[in-house]
Design a protein around this motif. Structure first.
Motif, PDB file in Angstrom:
ATOM      1  N   ILE A 190       0.863  -1.306  -0.097  1.00  0.00           N
ATOM      2  CA  ILE A 190      -0.193  -0.278  -0.553  1.00  0.00           C
ATOM      3  C   ILE A 190       0.986   1.158   0.125  1.00  0.00           C
ATOM      4  CG2 ILE A 190      -2.015   1.460   1.372  1.00  0.00           C
ATOM      5  CD1 ILE A 190      -2.703  -1.629   2.626  1.00  0.00           C
ATOM      6  N   ILE A 191       0.737   1.988  -1.363  1.00  0.00           N
ATOM      7  CA  ILE A 191       1.549   3.563  -0.440  1.00  0.00           C
ATOM      8  C   ILE A 191       0.327   4.678  -0.655  1.00  0.00           C
ATOM      9  CG2 ILE A 191       3.157   2.282  -2.714  1.00  0.00           C
ATOM     10  CD1 ILE A 191       2.229   3.638  -4.863  1.00  0.00           C
ATOM     11  N   GLY A 192      -0.760   4.311  -1.120  1.00  0.00           N
ATOM     12  CA  GLY A 192      -1.477   5.747  -0.821  1.00  0.00           C
ATOM     13  C   GLY A 192      -2.649   4.712  -0.339  1.00  0.00           C
ATOM     14  N   LEU A 193      -3.834   5.642   0.456  1.00  0.00           N
ATOM     15  CA  LEU A 193      -4.733   5.844   1.557  1.00  0.00           C
ATOM     16  C   LEU A 193      -5.583   6.657   2.011  1.00  0.00           C
ATOM     17  CD1 LEU A 193      -6.347   3.149   3.030  1.00  0.00           C
ATOM     18  CD2 LEU A 193      -5.026   3.843   5.325  1.00  0.00           C
ATOM     19  N   ASP A 194      -6.944   6.512   1.367  1.00  0.00           N
ATOM     20  CA  ASP A 194      -8.275   7.581   1.232  1.00  0.00           C
ATOM     21  C   ASP A 194      -9.130   7.540   1.344  1.00  0.00           C
ATOM     22  OD1 ASP A 194      -9.164   9.926   0.560  1.00  0.00           O
ATOM     23  OD2 ASP A 194     -10.198   9.048  -1.354  1.00  0.00           O
ATOM     24  N   LEU A 195      -9.191   7.775   2.607  1.00  0.00           N
ATOM     25  CA  LEU A 195     -10.922   7.220   3.738  1.00  0.00           C
ATOM     26  C   LEU A 195     -10.846   8.801   4.105  1.00  0.00           C
ATOM     27  CD1 LEU A 195      -8.582   4.488   5.905  1.00  0.00           C
ATOM     28  CD2 LEU A 195     -10.284   4.267   3.990  1.00  0.00           C
ATOM     29  N   ALA A 196     -11.232   9.550   3.484  1.00  0.00           N
ATOM     30  CA  ALA A 196     -11.760  10.581   3.724  1.00  0.00           C
ATOM     31  C   ALA A 196     -13.419  11.077   3.200  1.00  0.00           C
ATOM     32  CB  ALA A 196     -10.760  12.330   2.618  1.00  0.00           C
ATOM     33  N   ASN A 197     -14.040  11.349   3.884  1.00  0.00           N
ATOM     34  CA  ASN A 197     -15.738  11.343   4.294  1.00  0.00           C
ATOM     35  C   ASN A 197     -15.614  10.559   4.038  1.00  0.00           C
ATOM     36  OD1 ASN A 197     -17.963  12.953   3.929  1.00  0.00           O
ATOM     37  ND2 ASN A 197     -18.069  12.901   1.551  1.00  0.00           N
ATOM     38  N   CYS A 198     -15.316   9.848   5.091  1.00  0.00           N
ATOM     39  CA  CYS A 198     -15.838   8.215   5.712  1.00  0.00           C
ATOM     40  C   CYS A 198     -16.488   8.161   6.700  1.00  0.00           C
ATOM     41  CB  CYS A 198     -14.598   7.560   5.803  1.00  0.00           C
ATOM     42  SG  CYS A 198     -14.430   6.369   3.711  1.00  0.00           S
ATOM     43  N   SER A 199     -17.198   9.028   7.088  1.00  0.00           N
ATOM     44  CA  SER A 199     -18.192   9.300   9.022  1.00  0.00           C
ATOM     45  C   SER A 199     -16.776   8.240   9.901  1.00  0.00           C
ATOM     46  CB  SER A 199     -18.831   8.388   9.043  1.00  0.00           C
ATOM     47  OG  SER A 199     -19.722   9.096   8.026  1.00  0.00           O
ATOM     48  N   ILE A 200     -15.731   8.196   9.810  1.00  0.00           N
ATOM     49  CA  ILE A 200     -14.671   7.654  10.507  1.00  0.00           C
ATOM     50  C   ILE A 200     -14.851   8.637  11.702  1.00  0.00           C
ATOM     51  CG2 ILE A 200     -12.268   6.782  10.901  1.00  0.00           C
ATOM     52  CD1 ILE A 200     -12.234   6.319   7.873  1.00  0.00           C
ATOM     53  N   SER A 201     -14.904   7.761  13.521  1.00  0.00           N
ATOM     54  CA  SER A 201     -15.018   9.247  14.351  1.00  0.00           C
ATOM     55  C   SER A 201     -13.540   9.018  15.119  1.00  0.00           C
ATOM     56  CB  SER A 201     -16.045   8.685  15.578  1.00  0.00           C
ATOM     57  OG  SER A 201     -16.419   7.601  15.587  1.00  0.00           O
ATOM     58  N   HIS A 202     -12.601   7.254  14.908  1.00  0.00           N
ATOM     59  CA  HIS A 202     -12.297   6.980  15.671  1.00  0.00           C
ATOM     60  C   HIS A 202     -10.839   5.957  14.960  1.00  0.00           C
ATOM     61  CE1 HIS A 202      -9.899   5.685  19.421  1.00  0.00           C
ATOM     62  NE2 HIS A 202     -10.659   4.234  19.406  1.00  0.00           N
ATOM     63  N   ILE A 203      -9.321   6.020  15.013  1.00  0.00           N
ATOM     64  CA  ILE A 203      -8.815   4.733  14.509  1.00  0.00           C
ATOM     65  C   ILE A 203      -7.898   4.850  14.995  1.00  0.00           C
ATOM     66  CG2 ILE A 203      -7.135   4.603  12.605  1.00  0.00           C
ATOM     67  CD1 ILE A 203      -8.759   7.403  11.608  1.00  0.00           C
ATOM     68  N   GLU A 204      -7.395   3.492  15.735  1.00  0.00           N
ATOM     69  CA  GLU A 204      -6.350   2.559  16.236  1.00  0.00           C
ATOM     70  C   GLU A 204      -5.370   2.545  15.580  1.00  0.00           C
ATOM     71  OE1 GLU A 204      -8.845  -0.640  19.234  1.00  0.00           O
ATOM     72  OE2 GLU A 204      -9.461   0.940  20.015  1.00  0.00           O
ATOM     73  N   HIS A 205      -5.578   2.111  14.831  1.00  0.00           N
ATOM     74  CA  HIS A 205      -4.320   1.591  14.390  1.00  0.00           C
ATOM     75  C   HIS A 205      -4.750   1.682  12.900  1.00  0.00           C
ATOM     76  CE1 HIS A 205      -5.941  -2.427  13.824  1.00  0.00           C
ATOM     77  NE2 HIS A 205      -6.600  -2.255  14.987  1.00  0.00           N
ATOM     78  N   LEU A 206      -3.549   1.414  11.734  1.00  0.00           N
ATOM     79  CA  LEU A 206      -4.108   1.572   9.667  1.00  0.00           C
ATOM     80  C   LEU A 206      -3.494   0.387   9.342  1.00  0.00           C
ATOM     81  CD1 LEU A 206      -3.049   5.879   9.385  1.00  0.00           C
ATOM     82  CD2 LEU A 206      -5.542   4.577   9.392  1.00  0.00           C
ATOM     83  N   TYR A 207      -3.037  -0.802  10.223  1.00  0.00           N
ATOM     84  CA  TYR A 207      -2.899  -2.288   9.798  1.00  0.00           C
ATOM     85  C   TYR A 207      -1.369  -1.635   9.376  1.00  0.00           C
ATOM     86  CZ  TYR A 207      -8.439  -2.936  10.349  1.00  0.00           C
ATOM     87  OH  TYR A 207      -8.708  -2.911  11.112  1.00  0.00           O
ATOM     88  N   ASN A 208      -1.503  -2.403   7.866  1.00  0.00           N
ATOM     89  CA  ASN A 208      -0.368  -3.376   6.978  1.00  0.00           C
ATOM     90  C   ASN A 208      -0.353  -1.357   5.943  1.00  0.00           C
ATOM     91  OD1 ASN A 208      -0.280  -4.568   8.341  1.00  0.00           O
ATOM     92  ND2 ASN A 208      -1.276  -6.627   6.194  1.00  0.00           N
ATOM     93  N   SER A 209      -0.572  -0.426   6.720  1.00  0.00           N
ATOM     94  CA  SER A 209      -0.030   0.853   5.572  1.00  0.00           C
ATOM     95  C   SER A 209       1.131   1.523   5.898  1.00  0.00           C
ATOM     96  CB  SER A 209      -1.633   1.845   5.706  1.00  0.00           C
ATOM     97  OG  SER A 209      -2.220   2.266   7.132  1.00  0.00           O
ATOM     98  N   SER A 210       1.832   1.497   6.501  1.00  0.00           N
ATOM     99  CA  SER A 210       2.999   1.840   7.068  1.00  0.00           C
ATOM    100  C   SER A 210       3.702   1.877   5.670  1.00  0.00           C
ATOM    101  CB  SER A 210       4.207   0.873   8.189  1.00  0.00           C
ATOM    102  OG  SER A 210       3.954   0.011   7.905  1.00  0.00           O
ATOM    103  N   THR A 211       3.630   1.956   5.177  1.00  0.00           N
ATOM    104  CA  THR A 211       4.876   2.418   3.490  1.00  0.00           C
ATOM    105  C   THR A 211       3.625   3.451   2.162  1.00  0.00           C
ATOM    106  OG1 THR A 211       3.518  -0.181   2.339  1.00  0.00           O
ATOM    107  CG2 THR A 211       5.415  -0.500   3.336  1.00  0.00           C
ATOM    108  N   ALA A 212       2.983   3.551   3.829  1.00  0.00           N
ATOM    109  CA  ALA A 212       1.974   4.557   2.678  1.00  0.00           C
ATOM    110  C   ALA A 212       2.568   5.992   2.122  1.00  0.00           C
ATOM    111  CB  ALA A 212       0.432   4.823   3.248  1.00  0.00           C
TER     112      ALA A 212
END
Length: 236
Positions: free
Chosen positions: A85-107
């Motif tokens: 994963i080199i890019g991640l688009d989670l904009a405008n997703c009604s997300i209120s809380h994030i604990e981790h972003l899984y395997n996206s540390s390569t983004a």
């Protein structure tokens, strides 16, 4: 003099082959399970929001020349079977809380803007050393503080954190200096890592390996990971 019968020797050889086969099968199963878990994790992350990467988003522009889109993720174009994963688009997703972003540390780019997120821990981005652009809800601070980024601005109701600064090359006072026989390297916004130099390992890189002259150099696997403005955490 001990003479083994032909049947006994054959039985030992068969047992040895069977054991080797079992070991190889076990290794294959373990690797396959790790691969499946990784694929499931990627799928979970990329499907956190309906649809695919938005065509008017910075992630879309980045991915046009760098990779291919699957769900809300941009994956690197390569010939290997490993999805990165080199890019991640989670904009405008009604997300209120994030604990981790899984395997996206390569983004390289992550968009979390236009979400009702009230708090975001810096530790979520520990290890995200490739991240060069992060878009957040405008009320949030950039992880690691403004000093961890080359440029911070608010645009189109989004906080844009651009270009991670190399903490190891700065003159700021850090809570922990890398010990002797180790070197400093960035480890995400506001974090640095101390890794052992060649042929050193162990606690604070105090143990020295003395391999034969024809033995390749080894890098110590013991490292210190510390946020710049928190107390030290140690990873072994």
């Amino acid at each position: 003099m001990i003479i083994e019968s032909h049947d006994f020797v054959l039985a030992k050889m068969t047992a040895g082959v069977t054991t080797s086969t079992i070991c190889l099968c076990t290794v294959f199963i373990v690797l396959f399970n790790v691969y499946v878990d990784s694929q499931d994790t990627d799928a979970q992350l990329c499907q956190m929001c309906e649809g695919t990467v938005r065509q008017d988003s910075p992630v879309w522009d980045f991915c046009l020349t760098k990779g291919h889109i699957r769900g809300r993720c941009c994956f690197r174009n390569n010939t290997s079977n490993v999805d990165t994963i080199i890019g991640l688009d989670l904009a405008n997703c009604s997300i209120s809380h994030i604990e981790h972003l899984y395997n996206s540390s390569t983004a390289f780019i992550i968009d979390l803007s236009n979400n009702p997120i009230s708090n975001l821990s810096d530790f979520i981005f520990q290890g995200f050393s490739h991240l060069t652009q992060l878009l957040l809800p405008s009320k949030l601070e950039c992880p690691g503080g403004n000093a961890s980024w080359e440029k911070v601005e608010v645009k189109n109701n989004a906080k844009i954190c651009q270009g991670q600064t190399n903490i190891c090359n700065q003159t700021v006072q850090m809570p922990w200096d890398c010990p002797e026989n180790s070197f400093c390297s960035p480890y995400g916004p506001g974090f640095f890592e101390c890794s052992c130099l060649h042929n050193f390992h162990g606690y604070k890189c105090l143990r020295q390996v003395r391999p034969p002259s024809n033995h390749p150099k080894q890098v110590g696997h013991y490292s210190f990971i510390a946020p710049v403005h928190y107390s030290l955490t140690i990873a072994g």
